[in-house]
Scaffold this motif. Structure first.
Motif, PDB file in Angstrom:
ATOM      1  N   ARG A  94       0.825  -1.204   0.000  1.00  0.00           N
ATOM      2  CA  ARG A  94       0.000   0.000   0.000  1.00  0.00           C
ATOM      3  C   ARG A  94       0.868   1.267   0.000  1.00  0.00           C
ATOM      4  O   ARG A  94       0.657   2.189  -0.784  1.00  0.00           O
ATOM      5  N   SER A  96       4.080   1.613  -0.801  1.00  0.00           N
ATOM      6  CA  SER A  96       4.919   1.778  -1.989  1.00  0.00           C
ATOM      7  C   SER A  96       4.089   2.307  -3.154  1.00  0.00           C
ATOM      8  O   SER A  96       4.569   3.090  -3.965  1.00  0.00           O
ATOM      9  N   THR A  97       2.832   1.911  -3.211  1.00  0.00           N
ATOM     10  CA  THR A  97       1.937   2.436  -4.246  1.00  0.00           C
ATOM     11  C   THR A  97       1.724   3.935  -4.057  1.00  0.00           C
ATOM     12  O   THR A  97       1.805   4.713  -5.005  1.00  0.00           O
ATOM     13  N   LEU A  98       1.470   4.336  -2.819  1.00  0.00           N
ATOM     14  CA  LEU A  98       1.304   5.759  -2.523  1.00  0.00           C
ATOM     15  C   LEU A  98       2.558   6.550  -2.857  1.00  0.00           C
ATOM     16  O   LEU A  98       2.491   7.639  -3.415  1.00  0.00           O
ATOM     17  N   GLU A 100       4.863   5.811  -4.990  1.00  0.00           N
ATOM     18  CA  GLU A 100       4.975   5.862  -6.452  1.00  0.00           C
ATOM     19  C   GLU A 100       4.089   6.968  -7.017  1.00  0.00           C
ATOM     20  O   GLU A 100       4.507   7.767  -7.853  1.00  0.00           O
ATOM     21  N   LEU A 101       2.858   7.004  -6.499  1.00  0.00           N
ATOM     22  CA  LEU A 101       1.906   8.025  -6.930  1.00  0.00           C
ATOM     23  C   LEU A 101       2.432   9.425  -6.656  1.00  0.00           C
ATOM     24  O   LEU A 101       2.423  10.305  -7.518  1.00  0.00           O
ATOM     25  N   LYS A 102       2.928   9.615  -5.442  1.00  0.00           N
ATOM     26  CA  LYS A 102       3.474  10.917  -5.057  1.00  0.00           C
ATOM     27  C   LYS A 102       4.622  11.316  -5.986  1.00  0.00           C
ATOM     28  O   LYS A 102       4.723  12.458  -6.431  1.00  0.00           O
ATOM     29  N   ARG A 104       5.111  10.387  -9.102  1.00  0.00           N
ATOM     30  CA  ARG A 104       4.578  10.759 -10.414  1.00  0.00           C
ATOM     31  C   ARG A 104       3.959  12.148 -10.402  1.00  0.00           C
ATOM     32  O   ARG A 104       4.148  12.943 -11.303  1.00  0.00           O
ATOM     33  N   LEU A 105       3.197  12.421  -9.357  1.00  0.00           N
ATOM     34  CA  LEU A 105       2.525  13.708  -9.254  1.00  0.00           C
ATOM     35  C   LEU A 105       3.530  14.848  -9.208  1.00  0.00           C
ATOM     36  O   LEU A 105       3.377  15.856  -9.892  1.00  0.00           O
ATOM     37  N   GLU A 106       4.586  14.673  -8.417  1.00  0.00           N
ATOM     38  CA  GLU A 106       5.577  15.743  -8.294  1.00  0.00           C
ATOM     39  C   GLU A 106       6.354  15.925  -9.584  1.00  0.00           C
ATOM     40  O   GLU A 106       6.817  17.012  -9.902  1.00  0.00           O
ATOM     41  N   LYS A 107       6.498  14.855 -10.322  1.00  0.00           N
ATOM     42  CA  LYS A 107       7.226  14.900 -11.593  1.00  0.00           C
ATOM     43  C   LYS A 107       6.479  15.761 -12.613  1.00  0.00           C
ATOM     44  O   LYS A 107       7.080  16.595 -13.285  1.00  0.00           O
ATOM     45  N   THR A 108       5.159  15.569 -12.688  1.00  0.00           N
ATOM     46  CA  THR A 108       4.370  16.322 -13.655  1.00  0.00           C
ATOM     47  C   THR A 108       4.044  17.723 -13.153  1.00  0.00           C
ATOM     48  O   THR A 108       4.102  18.686 -13.905  1.00  0.00           O
TER      49      THR A 108
END
Lengths: 109, 109
Positions: A94, A96-98, A100-102, A104-108
Motif C-alpha cells: 500500500r 509503496s503504491t502511494l 509511487e503516486l506521489k 509521479r505527481l511531483e514529476k508532472t
DNA sequence: TTGACATGTGACCAAAAGGTCACGTATAAT
DNA sequence: ATTATACGTGACCTTTTGGTCACATGTCAA
C-alpha cells in the motif's frame, strides 16, 4: 527491541544534504575517488573528506584502496533497514503504491 | 534531478534518537497524545513537543485535534521515498534479502 | 631523487540543534 | 466560577555539527 545505540550513525549521516548528494553520485556511478567527488560539490577537499568518513563509518559507503587512490562504493543495506523499521510487510504494498503516486505527481506538477 | 530543498526536513527529523523512539511508539500504536508520549521519554514536555513538531513538519507524523487533545499518527510514505531514492527495483530483492539476513543474525548473535 | 599527485590529521571557528523554563491560552470537570 | 488539564510560545543556554586551514604522509612518474 533495539539497542541503545540504535542506528544513530546511519541517520546522522543521512541528515546532511551534501552527504545525500554524495550518495546520489555514488548511486549513479560507483567507485569514485575523493578527488572525483570533490568536483561535484561546492566545498574544499577537507569538507568532502569529512563527509565521506561519516558515510563510511555509518556503513553507507564502503571503500577499497588502490595505490594512492581510494574508491567509494554505495551500500544500500542500511537504507533497507530504515525501511523495514517502520514499514511492515503487510503495509508495504500500500505504502509503496502511494509513494509511487506521489513521485509521479511531483514529476508532472 | 532533485529539488534544492531535497527532503531535508525528513532526514533532519530522523537524525535524532528521541524522535526515532517517538516514531517507534507510534508505529506500535497510533493516535497517542503529547502527554501519553511524554511518559515514554526522559525529558520535559517541552522537549517532546519540539520533537513532535519537527516530525509533523517533516510529514512523518500527522495530527488530529479533538477538544483539548492532539492525537498523533505515523505516516510511513516519506520513509518509503527514502528507500526508493537509493534502491531501485532491480536490486530491491537482493538488498531486502541481505537486510533480512542481517536482522536475523543480530537477533541471535 | 625530485616533484607532482592523492589522501590524511588536528586545531579552530561559526552556525545549528537539543533541552529547559517562565509565561500564556483553551478546554473540560466539579 | 474555580480548578485542573492539555497544549502552545519565546527566550535562553549548552552541545554538536559543518567547514576551513596549516601541516603531514604515502605513491607514482620522469
Amino acid at each position: 527491541m533495539r539497542s541503545v545505540e540504535d542506528d544513530d550513525g546511519v541517520f546522522k549521516a543521512l541528515a546532511d544534504p551534501t552527504r545525500r548528494h554524495l550518495l546520489d553520485r555514488l548511486f549513479e556511478r560507483d567507485g569514485r575517488t575523493l578527488t572525483e567527488l570533490e568536483s561535484e560539490v561546492e566545498m574544499t577537499r577537507f569538507g568532502v573528506m569529512k563527509h565521506l568518513r561519516v558515510l563510511e563509518e555509518a556503513g553507507l559507503v564502503v571503500t577499497r584502496r588502490s595505490g594512492r587512490e581510494k574508491h567509494h562504493y554505495l551500500n544500500p543495506v542500511p537504507i533497507r533497514l530504515i525501511h523495514d523499521r517502520w514499514i511492515d510487510k503487510y503495509t508495504e504494498l500500500r505504502v509503496s503504491t502511494l509513494a509511487e503516486l506521489k513521485f509521479r505527481l511531483e514529476k508532472t506538477g
